[in-house]
Design an enzyme around this catalytic site. Structure first.
Site, PDB file in Angstrom:
ATOM      1  N   TYR A 144       0.919  -1.335   0.043  1.00  0.00           N
ATOM      2  CA  TYR A 144      -0.041   0.102  -0.067  1.00  0.00           C
ATOM      3  C   TYR A 144       0.932   1.399  -0.012  1.00  0.00           C
ATOM      4  O   TYR A 144       1.961   1.442   0.734  1.00  0.00           O
ATOM      5  CB  TYR A 144      -0.823   0.176   1.206  1.00  0.00           C
ATOM      6  N   ASP A 239       9.384   2.628  -0.195  1.00  0.00           N
ATOM      7  CA  ASP A 239       8.234   3.411   0.720  1.00  0.00           C
ATOM      8  C   ASP A 239       8.376   3.024   2.102  1.00  0.00           C
ATOM      9  O   ASP A 239       8.090   2.181   2.749  1.00  0.00           O
ATOM     10  CB  ASP A 239       6.793   3.019   0.062  1.00  0.00           C
ATOM     11  N   LYS A 267       4.400   9.159   8.828  1.00  0.00           N
ATOM     12  CA  LYS A 267       4.077   8.695  10.041  1.00  0.00           C
ATOM     13  C   LYS A 267       5.030   9.179  11.001  1.00  0.00           C
ATOM     14  O   LYS A 267       4.908  10.367  11.332  1.00  0.00           O
ATOM     15  CB  LYS A 267       4.038   7.045  10.048  1.00  0.00           C
TER      16      LYS A 267
HETATM   17  C1  LIG Z   1       0.302   4.983   5.732  1.00  0.00           C
HETATM   18  C2  LIG Z   1       1.117   4.722   4.642  1.00  0.00           C
HETATM   19  C3  LIG Z   1       1.238   5.378   3.178  1.00  0.00           C
HETATM   20  C4  LIG Z   1       0.189   6.403   3.222  1.00  0.00           C
HETATM   21  O1  LIG Z   1       0.515   7.697   4.265  1.00  0.00           O
HETATM   22  P1  LIG Z   1      -0.854   8.529   4.418  1.00  0.00           P
HETATM   23  O2  LIG Z   1      -0.337   9.580   5.373  1.00  0.00           O
HETATM   24  O3  LIG Z   1      -1.776   7.661   5.212  1.00  0.00           O
HETATM   25  O4  LIG Z   1      -1.279   9.258   3.429  1.00  0.00           O
HETATM   26  C5  LIG Z   1       1.913   5.205   2.210  1.00  0.00           C
HETATM   27  N1  LIG Z   1       2.791   3.994   2.322  1.00  0.00           N
HETATM   28  C6  LIG Z   1       2.663   3.374   3.471  1.00  0.00           C
HETATM   29  C7  LIG Z   1       3.741   1.956   3.429  1.00  0.00           C
HETATM   30  C8  LIG Z   1       1.779   3.477   4.327  1.00  0.00           C
HETATM   31  O5  LIG Z   1       1.887   2.487   5.526  1.00  0.00           O
END
Ligand SMILES: *Cc1c(COP(=O)(O)O)cnc(C)c1O
Length: 430
Positions: A144, A239, A267
């Site tokens: 994701y 990511d 995060k």
């Molecule tokens: C949470 C997440 C996102 C998206 O971040 P948001 O701040 O919710 O837009 C993208 N990549 C990974 C791996 C994530 O866990």
């Protein structure tokens, strides 16, 4: 345990907010519950609007690695707010956090701050496309990367839970430039990347998957991915929105010793305020406006409150042995839960790394999206409700990780173990 205030609020919220929530997984549908509305949190404890207390293993989905309402972070936010909350002009705090990120994350020579992980990944692929002049983005089933159009193809997180293969509203013309392949499979990877009929700009992945539950790829797989992309001139994007400042101070790339071209963060670097970031090699980052032609902007980007919260968080993470202590404590907890799983009369697979873990209700080893999907989500729902009834707040979906923070005490982790054993028994009796 009464939840009448949460129920009341949920009804009020549903009148004016779709599903009553501002992010779908929060609605708790896949575990057959209504959401709890949270009033406050401190350390590893969250308190709902009815006054019920829970040991929290969601940690706001990753940011709260130092625990909730850490006094140093709260104090910094308060002090910073007194000077004004947004100027739409550069501030000194942006330089401080940028320097800290550049120093911490091996691949990052320059970094741009945005407001969410979604913005970071969305821009990272635009940048990779602009830099290479190519179009195809290769991603992996079950990973994701936020909710930008290009990523809503076999994505994890809420999409895995809801069983939505993509999403209406995403034009086919966009996703035809996204190729989603099996995670953790070297053969498929090599075949895809070497396919000369494809015009591949970049490969993006979670270096440890967190959004289909915790899946740790083979180290050799990541090495192969790095050497192939390097050989073929494909931009490799890690990511690290979850793994950044989580597995180690320098993220998964430090943990595995594998350095991508671009990295996305989020995060943890916002310390609980809305932040994302993307960074990488100077030559690629210099393509970003105003130095280069690839456009990206943001009214609130580099927001002083978010920068200050990020700086305060990173300072906590710089304490000697922070990661060793956290990973040791979490590793021991995972080991004990694994034994609980082995003793149980039901099939459970415990996947873990660092302070991330997931118990999958399946008899198969979980190594990719297909094996994750063999998990019994009914059982997970049962487990979730059992644990909640005992004051333990887990992610309301099988396909998420449990986050352990520096604030969890050994008593709290023992309670997790004890209640997990009890819950597995109850599920087996059913
Ligand atoms: C949470 C997440 C996102 C998206 O971040 P948001 O701040 O919710 O837009 C993208 N990549 C990974 C791996 C994530 O866990």
């Amino acid at each position: 345990m009464t939840t009448s205030q949460s129920e009341k609020m949920f009804a009020l919220a549903r009148r004016v907010i779709p599903g009553g929530v501002n992010s779908p997984v929060r609605a708790c549908r896949s575990v057959g519950c209504d959401p709890l509305f949270i009033k406050s949190a401190q350390g590893a404890t969250v308190v709902d609007v009815d006054g019920n207390q829970y040991i929290d293993f969601v940690g706001s989905w990753g940011p709260m690695i130092a625990g909730h309402a850490h006094p140093e972070i709260i104090e910094t936010i308060k002090k910073t707010a007194e000077y004004g909350t947004s100027f739409g002009a550069p501030t000194p705090t942006e330089i401080t956090l940028a320097d800290m990120v550049v120093e911490a994350v091996p691949s990052v020579e320059k970094v741009r701050f945005v407001n969410s992980g979604t913005e970071a990944t969305m821009t990272a692929i635009r940048l990779a496309r602009g830099y290479t002049g190519k179009n195809i983005v290769v991603k992996f089933d079950g990973c994701y990367h936020g909710h930008a159009d290009s990523f809503l193809v076999k994505a994890g997180s809420g999409l895995a839970t809801l069983g939505i293969p993509g999403s209406p509203g995403v034009p086919e013309d966009i996703v035809k430039n996204t190729l989603s392949i099996a995670y953790n499979d070297s053969e498929v990877l090599e075949k895809t990347l070497r396919d000369e009929s494809l015009d591949i700009a970049c490969v993006i992945l979670e270096p440890v998957a967190g959004n289909m539950g915790c899946i740790v790829p083979d180290r050799d797989y990541l090495k192969r991915l790095r050497s192939l992309t390097e050989e073929l001139g494909i931009v490799l994007i890690f990511d690290e929105v979850i793994t950044g400042f989580r597995l180690a101070y320098g993220g998964a790339q430090e943990f595995f010793g594998i350095i991508p071209d671009l990295t996305t963060l989020g995060k943890i670097i916002g310390g609980g305020l809305p932040v994302g970031a993307y960074g990488g090699k100077r030559a690629i980052m210099d393509q970003i406006a105003p130095d280069g032609p690839v456009y990206q902007a943001g009214t609130l980007s580099g927001n002083p409150l978010a920068m200050a919260a990020g700086i305060a968080t990173l300072k906590i993470l710089q304490q000697p042995r922070f990661y060793q202590n956290l990973n040791d404590k979490a590793g021991e907890c995972a080991e004990r839960l694994r034994k609980v799983g082995e003793r149980a009369a039901i099939d459970v697979q415990l996947n873990s790394i660092g302070s991330l873990l997931t118990a999958f209700f399946t008899d198969q080893r979980v190594v990719d999206f297909d094996s994750a999907m063999t998990a019994d989500t009914q059982r997970y729902g049962h487990h979730y409700r059992n644990m909640l009834s005992q004051g333990i707040y887990l992610a309301p979906s099988q396909f998420e990780v449990a986050f352990i923070s520096a604030a969890h005490t050994s008593e709290e982790l023992k309670k997790l173990e004890k209640m997990t054993e009890w819950s597995f028994k109850k599920i087996a009796e059913k």
